[in-house]
Scaffold this motif. Structure first.
Motif, short mmCIF file in Angstrom:
data_model
loop_
_atom_site.label_atom_id
_atom_site.label_comp_id
_atom_site.label_asym_id
_atom_site.label_seq_id
_atom_site.Cartn_x
_atom_site.Cartn_y
_atom_site.Cartn_z
N ARG A 244 10.22 -34.73 -13.53
CA ARG A 244 9.46 -35.41 -12.34
C ARG A 244 10.23 -36.06 -11.38
NH1 ARG A 244 4.77 -38.55 -15.58
NH2 ARG A 244 3.34 -37.16 -14.75
N THR A 245 9.65 -36.14 -10.05
CA THR A 245 10.18 -36.70 -9.07
C THR A 245 9.03 -38.06 -8.67
OG1 THR A 245 11.20 -34.83 -8.11
CG2 THR A 245 10.92 -36.64 -6.59
N ILE A 246 9.62 -39.15 -8.63
CA ILE A 246 8.95 -40.03 -8.06
C ILE A 246 8.87 -40.47 -6.54
CG2 ILE A 246 8.68 -42.92 -8.23
CD1 ILE A 246 8.41 -41.35 -10.80
N VAL A 247 7.67 -40.32 -6.03
CA VAL A 247 7.63 -40.14 -4.63
C VAL A 247 6.67 -41.51 -4.28
CG1 VAL A 247 6.49 -39.10 -2.61
CG2 VAL A 247 7.48 -37.74 -4.46
N ASP B 118 -0.42 -32.24 -4.62
CA ASP B 118 -1.63 -31.70 -3.70
C ASP B 118 -1.27 -32.07 -2.32
OD1 ASP B 118 -3.98 -30.69 -2.83
OD2 ASP B 118 -5.23 -31.81 -4.28
N GLY B 119 -0.60 -31.81 -1.74
CA GLY B 119 -0.39 -32.42 -0.28
C GLY B 119 1.08 -31.84 0.02
N ARG B 120 1.13 -31.17 1.45
CA ARG B 120 2.48 -30.83 1.50
C ARG B 120 3.43 -31.75 1.83
NH1 ARG B 120 3.66 -25.88 3.87
NH2 ARG B 120 1.87 -25.08 2.83
N SER B 121 2.81 -33.08 2.38
CA SER B 121 3.96 -33.99 2.57
C SER B 121 4.42 -34.48 1.46
CB SER B 121 2.98 -35.20 3.37
OG SER B 121 1.97 -35.64 2.64
N VAL B 122 3.94 -34.45 0.25
CA VAL B 122 4.39 -34.94 -1.13
C VAL B 122 5.56 -34.04 -1.20
CG1 VAL B 122 3.81 -35.21 -3.60
CG2 VAL B 122 2.46 -36.19 -1.76
N VAL B 123 5.27 -32.60 -1.04
CA VAL B 123 6.44 -31.52 -1.46
C VAL B 123 7.59 -31.90 -0.58
CG1 VAL B 123 6.96 -29.18 -1.36
CG2 VAL B 123 4.53 -29.90 -2.02
N TRP B 124 7.30 -32.27 0.78
CA TRP B 124 8.59 -32.44 1.59
C TRP B 124 9.15 -33.67 1.31
CZ3 TRP B 124 4.98 -31.24 6.51
CH2 TRP B 124 4.99 -30.20 6.66
N ALA B 125 8.35 -34.65 0.68
CA ALA B 125 8.88 -36.05 0.51
C ALA B 125 10.10 -35.81 -0.94
CB ALA B 125 7.82 -36.85 0.13
N ALA B 126 9.17 -34.89 -1.88
CA ALA B 126 9.91 -34.88 -3.11
C ALA B 126 11.18 -34.18 -2.87
CB ALA B 126 9.18 -34.01 -4.16
N ARG B 127 11.21 -33.01 -2.02
CA ARG B 127 12.86 -32.43 -1.79
C ARG B 127 13.75 -33.24 -0.90
NH1 ARG B 127 9.90 -26.67 0.25
NH2 ARG B 127 9.06 -26.12 -1.84
N LEU B 128 13.04 -34.18 0.10
CA LEU B 128 13.83 -35.18 0.77
C LEU B 128 14.69 -35.98 -0.37
CD1 LEU B 128 15.06 -36.26 3.28
CD2 LEU B 128 12.94 -37.70 3.37
N LEU C 167 4.99 -42.12 5.71
CA LEU C 167 6.26 -42.04 6.10
C LEU C 167 7.23 -43.16 5.99
CD1 LEU C 167 5.74 -39.58 9.17
CD2 LEU C 167 6.54 -39.07 7.02
N TYR C 168 6.58 -44.20 6.57
CA TYR C 168 7.45 -45.57 6.48
C TYR C 168 7.68 -45.82 5.03
CZ TYR C 168 7.97 -50.82 6.31
OH TYR C 168 8.40 -52.07 6.21
N ARG C 169 6.97 -45.95 4.17
CA ARG C 169 7.23 -46.11 2.72
C ARG C 169 8.05 -45.00 2.02
NH1 ARG C 169 1.00 -47.35 1.77
NH2 ARG C 169 1.08 -49.81 1.84
N LEU C 170 7.96 -44.09 2.55
CA LEU C 170 9.20 -43.04 1.96
C LEU C 170 10.45 -43.19 2.56
CD1 LEU C 170 9.87 -40.22 0.67
CD2 LEU C 170 9.24 -39.16 2.90
N SER C 171 10.40 -43.80 3.80
CA SER C 171 11.83 -43.97 4.58
C SER C 171 12.56 -45.24 3.93
CB SER C 171 11.63 -44.30 6.18
OG SER C 171 11.03 -45.42 6.12
#
Length: 256
Positions: free
Chosen positions: A10-13, A72-82, A240-244
């Protein structure tokens, strides 16, 4: 969730776990669970789910108790890869339900749909049955008074369903599952938001080029601007702010 349940890491996003699984792996896992004696829960994770989890402790706790959390969201896929987690693909619940229905029809497993406006879940069930004539399926809308909830639980259990889709929207659907999970005999529960609106045909899905480009959210915004305006126009920048902040925190930790 044990390693025997889901083999993928698992990845924590933004505080929410995301399992690194393809759609076919999820289908195989869910169908395996239909033979198990205990109820397991699968949830789809998108940016809105992560944002809500960041501000709603009960909702976050309910998410952590799910047995499977898929992207279930492309942004989550991108975030997890980042973040270094190789989530292989987006698995939209609007796509996932069709192979689950197909395999269920082949294996004689029953599906139960609960949620949505009156008539929507029934229309969704009818379309799934049209595509898979051997599919065993029942449906109830989400407008069930609290004093009739015991009867709904009895109906679901009495139906012999193997997979229950709960479409009440977040956080209501997660709260409903947390309250009733121990009362249900159905082996698998998937929370699914507004899935039935799409499966029924009441809402038209985005063109394939928008889906493949990660722009399905924009299509949904165009269809329901009043309901989804704040979710996307304010929610996406917030995510995006929380991810950053998470990325910066991880880099600082690795540098020490």
């Amino acid at each position: 969730m044990s390693e025997a349940d889901v083999a993928a890491p698992r990845t924590i996003v933004v505080g929410v776990p995301v399992d690194r699984m393809r759609q076919d792996q999820i289908v195989e896992t869910v169908m395996t669970w239909t033979n198990a004696p205990h109820t397991r829960v699968a949830v789809g994770v998108n940016a809105a789910v992560c944002n809500l989890a960041a501000t709603d402790r009960v909702f976050h706790k309910n998410l952590l108790e799910a047995d499977l959390s898929y992207a279930d969201g492309r942004s989550v896929v991108w975030a997890a890869r980042l973040l270094g987690g190789e989530v292989p693909e987006r698995v939209a619940t609007t796509d996932l339900i069709h192979p689950l229905a197909s395999v269920s029809a082949l294996e004689g497993k029953k599906i139960f749909l609960y949620g949505g406006r009156p008539g929507v879940a029934e229309r969704a069930a009818a379309r799934l049955r049209d595509a898979q004539p051997d599919l065993l399926i029942e449906a109830r809308d989400g407008y069930i008074p609290s004093d009739q909830m015991d009867k709904l639980i009895a109906d679901i259990n009495g139906s012999g369903a193997h997979i229950l889709f709960v479409g009440l929207g977040d956080p209501l659907q997660q709260d409903w599952v947390a309250r009733h999970r121990d009362l249900l005999s159905v082996p698998v529960i998937l929370t699914c938001g507004g899935l039935f609106d799409w499966v029924s045909g009441d809402n038209k899905r985005a063109p394939s080029w928008m889906i493949s480009s990660g722009l399905e959210w924009l299509w949904r915004l165009m269809i329901e601007p009043k309901r989804l305006g704040s979710r996307y126009l304010l929610g996406n920048p917030t995510f995006l702010y929380r991810l950053s902040k998470q990325v910066v925190s991880l880099r600082r930790g690795s540098a020490q």
